[in-house]
Design a protein around this motif. Structure first.
Motif, PDB file in Angstrom:
ATOM      1  N   GLY A  56       0.788  -1.231   0.000  1.00 39.45           N
ATOM      2  CA  GLY A  56       0.000   0.000   0.000  1.00 39.45           C
ATOM      3  C   GLY A  56       0.814   1.271   0.000  1.00 39.45           C
ATOM      4  O   GLY A  56       0.322   2.323   0.420  1.00 39.45           O
ATOM      5  N   LEU A  57       2.029   1.236  -0.523  1.00 41.36           N
ATOM      6  CA  LEU A  57       2.879   2.423  -0.507  1.00 41.36           C
ATOM      7  C   LEU A  57       2.293   3.588  -1.301  1.00 41.36           C
ATOM      8  O   LEU A  57       2.564   4.742  -0.990  1.00 41.36           O
ATOM      9  N   THR A  58       1.504   3.312  -2.326  1.00 49.17           N
ATOM     10  CA  THR A  58       0.942   4.380  -3.149  1.00 49.17           C
ATOM     11  C   THR A  58      -0.343   4.955  -2.561  1.00 49.17           C
ATOM     12  O   THR A  58      -0.711   6.088  -2.873  1.00 49.17           O
ATOM     13  N   LEU A  59      -1.020   4.214  -1.714  1.00 46.76           N
ATOM     14  CA  LEU A  59      -2.388   4.560  -1.317  1.00 46.76           C
ATOM     15  C   LEU A  59      -2.509   5.941  -0.693  1.00 46.76           C
ATOM     16  O   LEU A  59      -3.475   6.669  -0.943  1.00 46.76           O
ATOM     17  N   ARG A  80      -0.847  -6.445   4.815  1.00 44.85           N
ATOM     18  CA  ARG A  80      -0.136  -5.254   5.275  1.00 44.85           C
ATOM     19  C   ARG A  80      -0.773  -3.982   4.713  1.00 44.85           C
ATOM     20  O   ARG A  80      -0.803  -2.953   5.393  1.00 44.85           O
ATOM     21  N   ALA A  81      -1.268  -4.040   3.482  1.00 42.37           N
ATOM     22  CA  ALA A  81      -1.958  -2.875   2.922  1.00 42.37           C
ATOM     23  C   ALA A  81      -3.238  -2.568   3.698  1.00 42.37           C
ATOM     24  O   ALA A  81      -3.557  -1.392   3.951  1.00 42.37           O
ATOM     25  N   ARG A  82      -3.967  -3.604   4.091  1.00 40.55           N
ATOM     26  CA  ARG A  82      -5.180  -3.386   4.878  1.00 40.55           C
ATOM     27  C   ARG A  82      -4.850  -2.777   6.232  1.00 40.55           C
ATOM     28  O   ARG A  82      -5.542  -1.860   6.697  1.00 40.55           O
ATOM     29  N   GLU A  83      -3.799  -3.270   6.864  1.00 41.55           N
ATOM     30  CA  GLU A  83      -3.403  -2.729   8.163  1.00 41.55           C
ATOM     31  C   GLU A  83      -2.997  -1.263   8.023  1.00 41.55           C
ATOM     32  O   GLU A  83      -3.345  -0.427   8.869  1.00 41.55           O
ATOM     33  N   LYS A  84      -2.269  -0.937   6.959  1.00 38.15           N
ATOM     34  CA  LYS A  84      -1.849   0.443   6.718  1.00 38.15           C
ATOM     35  C   LYS A  84      -3.052   1.340   6.477  1.00 38.15           C
ATOM     36  O   LYS A  84      -3.100   2.478   6.975  1.00 38.15           O
ATOM     37  N   THR A  85      -4.026   0.842   5.737  1.00 38.23           N
ATOM     38  CA  THR A  85      -5.230   1.619   5.456  1.00 38.23           C
ATOM     39  C   THR A  85      -5.969   1.954   6.743  1.00 38.23           C
ATOM     40  O   THR A  85      -6.453   3.085   6.935  1.00 38.23           O
ATOM     41  N   ARG A  86      -6.067   0.983   7.647  1.00 38.69           N
ATOM     42  CA  ARG A  86      -6.718   1.234   8.948  1.00 38.69           C
ATOM     43  C   ARG A  86      -5.897   2.197   9.798  1.00 38.69           C
ATOM     44  O   ARG A  86      -6.436   3.149  10.376  1.00 38.69           O
ATOM     45  N   ARG A  87      -4.597   1.965   9.859  1.00 37.39           N
ATOM     46  CA  ARG A  87      -3.725   2.766  10.719  1.00 37.39           C
ATOM     47  C   ARG A  87      -3.678   4.225  10.281  1.00 37.39           C
ATOM     48  O   ARG A  87      -3.687   5.142  11.118  1.00 37.39           O
TER      49      ARG A  87
END
Length: 217
Positions: A56-59, A80-87
């Motif tokens: 999720g580096l671009t999100l 990891r992208a989902r966790e980053k989106t939540r965080r």
């Protein structure tokens, strides 16, 4: 099909190993490409599909007015992208799913832009994946790719070919040629390269905008 499946399984094993450290290694070097790719996608429209979303580096670079869907072949990267989106409270991210780029589970004409950040060189059958990108794209939309894309000429081209077997083990490819993307567009006849843009470091990476013919660039 068995060869394609084996290559996909090999990639998933590579990404499983790299998922925990991917951000630390690539965030800085890929930031310019991610930022510019997200800006170009947002300029093309609101509904965006990102193929190869990874961790999720671009999100975080997409404007909050966008509606972003991300897919990746690796469940470890998607986690990891989902966790980053939540965080990071990235409310513009609509969905993050494990999916094969060769067979997108979306209806025709679903997105204004389809982005492929640093992934096209790793897809086993890139032309087939690009056909899927074209299918889910709305009229006037764009396919936007960021990657290490060379032309195969000179000493750099020879080095890219020589190191290709080595970098494959870290999930990269150095031997993919930019003319392969242009050839795909020319064979189809309904897409053209609107721009080829150099990005950090010093043009080593490039962004390619593919736009449907008959619409202003």
């Amino acid at each position: 099909m068995s060869e394609l499946r084996n290559r996909a399984e090999d990639q998933q094993k590579i990404y499983q190993r790299w998922a925990p450290v991917y951000d630390r290694i690539y965030r800085g070097i890929l930031r310019d490409g991610h930022r510019k790719l997200a800006a170009l996608a947002a300029a093309a429209g609101t509904d965006i599909l990102e193929i190869g979303v990874g961790t999720g580096l671009t999100l975080g670079h997409y404007p909050r007015r966008c509606r972003v869907t991300g897919i990746d072949i690796s469940e470890h990267m998607i986690a990891r992208a989902r966790e980053k989106t939540r965080r990071e409270n990235l409310l513009h991210v609509q969905a993050l799913e494990v999916m094969d780029a060769h067979a997108l589970a979306f209806a025709d004409r679903s997105f204004d832009a389809v982005c492929l950040p640093f992934v096209i060189t790793l897809i086993p059958e890139p032309e087939r994946a690009l056909d899927e990108c074209a299918r889910v794209l709305r009229p006037g939309g764009e396919i936007i790719l960021a990657s290490k894309l060379g032309d195969g000429s000179g000493l750099q081209g020879a080095i890219e070919v020589a190191v290709a077997p080595l970098v494959r083990h870290i999930g990269w490819s150095s031997a993919f040629r930019i003319h392969r993307i242009i050839a795909w567009a020319e064979r189809r006849g309904d897409f053209a390269a609107a721009d080829i843009l150099p990005v950090f470091p010093n043009g080593f990476f490039k962004i390619v905008r593919l736009k449907q013919r008959g619409f202003a660039a």
